[in-house]
Motif scaffolding. Structure first.
Motif, PDB file in Angstrom:
ATOM      1  N   CYS A 280      44.966  46.810  30.176  1.00 19.10           N
ATOM      2  CA  CYS A 280      45.015  46.854  28.710  1.00 19.10           C
ATOM      3  C   CYS A 280      45.777  48.060  28.156  1.00 19.10           C
ATOM      4  O   CYS A 280      46.172  48.035  26.992  1.00 19.10           O
ATOM      5  CB  CYS A 280      43.599  46.854  28.146  1.00 19.10           C
ATOM      6  SG  CYS A 280      42.695  48.374  28.470  1.00 19.10           S
ATOM      7  N   GLY A 281      45.985  49.076  28.920  1.00 22.10           N
ATOM      8  CA  GLY A 281      46.753  50.235  28.453  1.00 22.10           C
ATOM      9  C   GLY A 281      45.943  51.260  27.673  1.00 22.10           C
ATOM     10  O   GLY A 281      46.482  52.276  27.246  1.00 22.10           O
TER      11      GLY A 281
ATOM     12  N   GLY B 252      43.566  48.417  34.785  1.00 21.22           N
ATOM     13  CA  GLY B 252      45.010  48.590  34.696  1.00 21.22           C
ATOM     14  C   GLY B 252      45.711  47.510  33.885  1.00 21.22           C
ATOM     15  O   GLY B 252      46.922  47.306  34.019  1.00 21.22           O
TER      16      GLY B 252
ATOM     17  N   CYS C 290      42.750  54.795  34.780  1.00 23.01           N
ATOM     18  CA  CYS C 290      41.694  53.952  35.363  1.00 23.01           C
ATOM     19  C   CYS C 290      42.091  53.423  36.732  1.00 23.01           C
ATOM     20  O   CYS C 290      41.246  52.920  37.473  1.00 23.01           O
ATOM     21  CB  CYS C 290      41.344  52.791  34.436  1.00 23.01           C
ATOM     22  SG  CYS C 290      42.624  51.526  34.337  1.00 23.01           S
TER      23      CYS C 290
ATOM     24  N   CYS D  46      43.819  53.471  28.497  1.00 20.74           N
ATOM     25  CA  CYS D  46      43.585  54.791  29.108  1.00 20.74           C
ATOM     26  C   CYS D  46      44.883  55.545  29.405  1.00 20.74           C
ATOM     27  O   CYS D  46      44.866  56.530  30.137  1.00 20.74           O
ATOM     28  CB  CYS D  46      42.792  54.609  30.397  1.00 20.74           C
ATOM     29  SG  CYS D  46      43.718  53.706  31.648  1.00 20.74           S
TER      30      CYS D  46
ATOM     31  N   SER E 123      39.130  50.706  28.433  1.00 26.54           N
ATOM     32  CA  SER E 123      38.582  49.411  28.053  1.00 26.54           C
ATOM     33  C   SER E 123      38.412  48.529  29.284  1.00 26.54           C
ATOM     34  O   SER E 123      37.305  48.298  29.748  1.00 26.54           O
ATOM     35  CB  SER E 123      39.491  48.755  27.007  1.00 26.54           C
ATOM     36  OG  SER E 123      38.951  47.560  26.579  1.00 26.54           O
ATOM     37  N   CYS E 124      39.525  48.066  29.866  1.00 28.90           N
ATOM     38  CA  CYS E 124      39.384  47.077  30.951  1.00 28.90           C
ATOM     39  C   CYS E 124      39.002  47.718  32.277  1.00 28.90           C
ATOM     40  O   CYS E 124      38.388  47.071  33.112  1.00 28.90           O
ATOM     41  CB  CYS E 124      40.687  46.304  31.113  1.00 28.90           C
ATOM     42  SG  CYS E 124      42.041  47.266  31.826  1.00 28.90           S
ATOM     43  N   THR E 125      39.382  48.961  32.499  1.00 32.96           N
ATOM     44  CA  THR E 125      39.250  49.697  33.768  1.00 32.96           C
ATOM     45  C   THR E 125      39.928  48.971  34.936  1.00 32.96           C
ATOM     46  O   THR E 125      39.616  49.204  36.093  1.00 32.96           O
ATOM     47  CB  THR E 125      37.770  50.002  34.157  1.00 32.96           C
ATOM     48  OG1 THR E 125      37.113  48.784  34.503  1.00 32.96           O
ATOM     49  CG2 THR E 125      37.037  50.702  33.039  1.00 32.96           C
TER      50      THR E 125
HETATM   51  S1  FES Z   1      41.306  51.008  30.786  1.00 31.39           S
HETATM   52 FE1  FES Z   1      42.604  49.257  30.626  1.00 31.39          FE
HETATM   53  S2  FES Z   1      44.440  49.992  31.588  1.00 31.39           S
HETATM   54 FE2  FES Z   1      43.023  51.558  31.928  1.00 31.39          FE
END
Ligand code: FES
Ligand SMILES: Cc1cc2nc3c(=O)[nH]c(=O)nc-3n(C[C@H](O)[C@H](O)[C@H](O)COP(=O)(O)OP(=O)(O)OC[C@H]3O[C@@H](n4cnc5c(N)ncnc54)[C@H](O)[C@@H]3O)c2cc1C
Length: 374
Positions: free
Chosen positions: A329-330, A327, A362, A332, A323-325
């Protein structure tokens, strides 16, 4: 109120007993204590730890819910609309997004007593790191949540900060927290609130500011806006329009802070940037390449040690949850079965999870060949 909803709480009888602090490294189970219908498509969920604990966070920070919906693991971030000055519970305020899996699930299935798992609080969109005598809070739709948390914190602490709060909504019936904001404006001399609506509600014609937020609105409602620290949150086009408006008005953009609820735009933009950088580096990149095996899917890819695993997987055509890419949002999170990585995360993983061999792909670059459980 029916008997089911009465929950005797020992803290009311012995207020001197201070519960322990919620430790995001250890604690992750939240119980829904109350559901409030804010507007037709917005609900607030008041959440408490399973055993009493107090939350510590900065106004404007968010938590990431870790949900299992129909056997699918989904992560979504929600700003805490509550104020850290009332630390026994937290609240999230969620708008239904048509077709969105998580917002609709929360609206349709969360009841008093429901249990959720969450990571956080985290995030750096907060007035606490930008102390100023005067603030301007600008929000559109559900983007009101972080600035509401900030406004509530200032009101509770009676900081005396001069706050002008301008909220944009479709109609007067869509103004989230309207009664509370109007009350705060009546009771706090240094707090002003104005809403800007695009249309009337079915049973309420709107007599306040009309249309979309413009410089004319801003000049009229907050003539000294250039002297304020500005916090903005709302849909991407709203935030882009505010940025443009402030720039054109000669505002010092070092005092402009914004938060996007849409990680998707970041996630799609960033690989392009990464691709451009790599293209510019051309053939000269001498980075070592490691083998990455995804055990469950049986895929094997190559990942240079200067690239994160998620990006290498995307380039190889794999679609992995993210989601956030960044680090944060968790989404991945994966189990690393073999190998080592270098990881610079933004709070989306706990130390105990890292110790148990989890990684956020990510923001993890391989330092050896890897085997990942996915
Ligand atoms: S995509 Fe959000 S923590 Fe990796
Ligand atoms: C840091 C952060 C804080 C957030 N805080 C809140 C909050 O306080 N309240 C809240 O309701 N949501 C918040 N969100 C958005 C939330 O994480 C979800 O994206 C949202 O609830 C929709 O989830 P979904 O699974 O239903 O749909 P998704 O699959 O996530 O979204 C479906 C589509 O709708 C778009 N979309 C996402 N959110 C909105 C929105 N609010 N309005 C219009 N379109 C949208 C997405 O870009 C996507 O195209 C936050 C997001 C981030 C990154």
């Amino acid at each position: 109120m029916d008997a089911r909803t009465i929950r005797p709480d020992p803290r009311l009888a012995s207020p001197a007993e201070v519960p322990p602090t919620w430790d995001p490294e250890r604690d992750d189970v939240l119980v829904v204590r109350q559901v409030r219908q804010e507007t037709a498509d917005v609900k607030t969920f008041v959440l408490a730890p399973a055993t009493p604990a107090r939350f510590r966070y900065l106004p404007g920070q968010f938590i990431t819910l870790d949900l299992d919906i129909d056997g699918v693991r989904l992560n979504r971030c929600y700003t805490l609309s509550s104020s850290p000055t009332r630390p026994d519970t937290v609240a999230i305020t969620v708008k239904r997004v048509p077709g969105g899996p998580v917002s609709n699930f929360l609206h349709d299935h969360l009841r008093e007593g429901s249990v959720l798992r969450a990571v956080g609080p985290m995030g750096d969109f907060t007035c606490a790191q930008h102390e100023a005598p005067k603030y301007l809070f600008l929000s559109g739709g559900s983007g009101i949540t972080p600035v509401m948390s900030m406004a509530r914190a200032h009101a509770d602490l009676a900081t005396g900060a001069d706050i002008a709060f301008l909220h944009s909504a479709r109609t007067p019936a869509d103004i989230i927290f309207r009664a509370e904001l109007e009350l705060m404006a009546r009771t706090t001399p240094t707090f002003r609130f104005a809403a800007i609506c695009e249309a009337d509600a079915p049973f309420e014609p709107w007599h306040g500011l009309r249309g979309r937020l413009s410089l004319a609105h801003l000049e009229a409602a907050v003539p000294d806006f250039r002297a304020r620290e500005v916090f903005v949150c709302g849909p991407a086009p709203y935030m882009a329009a505010v940025r443009e408006m402030l720039r054109a008005a000669g505002f010092d953009m070092a005092r402009h802070h914004e938060e996007s609820f849409d990680f998707a735009t970041l996630a799609t933009a960033e690989p392009e940037v990464a691709a451009e950088v790599i293209a510019a580096e051309g053939e000269t990149s001498a980075a070592r390449v490691h083998r990455v095996e995804f055990r469950k899917s049986g895929r094997v890819i190559e990942c240079p040690e200067d690239m994160n695993v998620l990006e290498a997987a995307r380039r190889a055509g794999m679609r992995l949850p993210s989601s956030c890419t960044k680090g944060l949002c968790g989404t991945c999170k994966c189990k690393l079965a073999e190998g080592t990585v270098e990881m610079k995360h933004g709070g989306g993983i706990r130390q105990r999870e890292i110790d148990a061999g989890m990684v956020l792909i990510c923001c993890a670059r391989p330092t050896s060949d890897l085997v990942i459980e996915r």
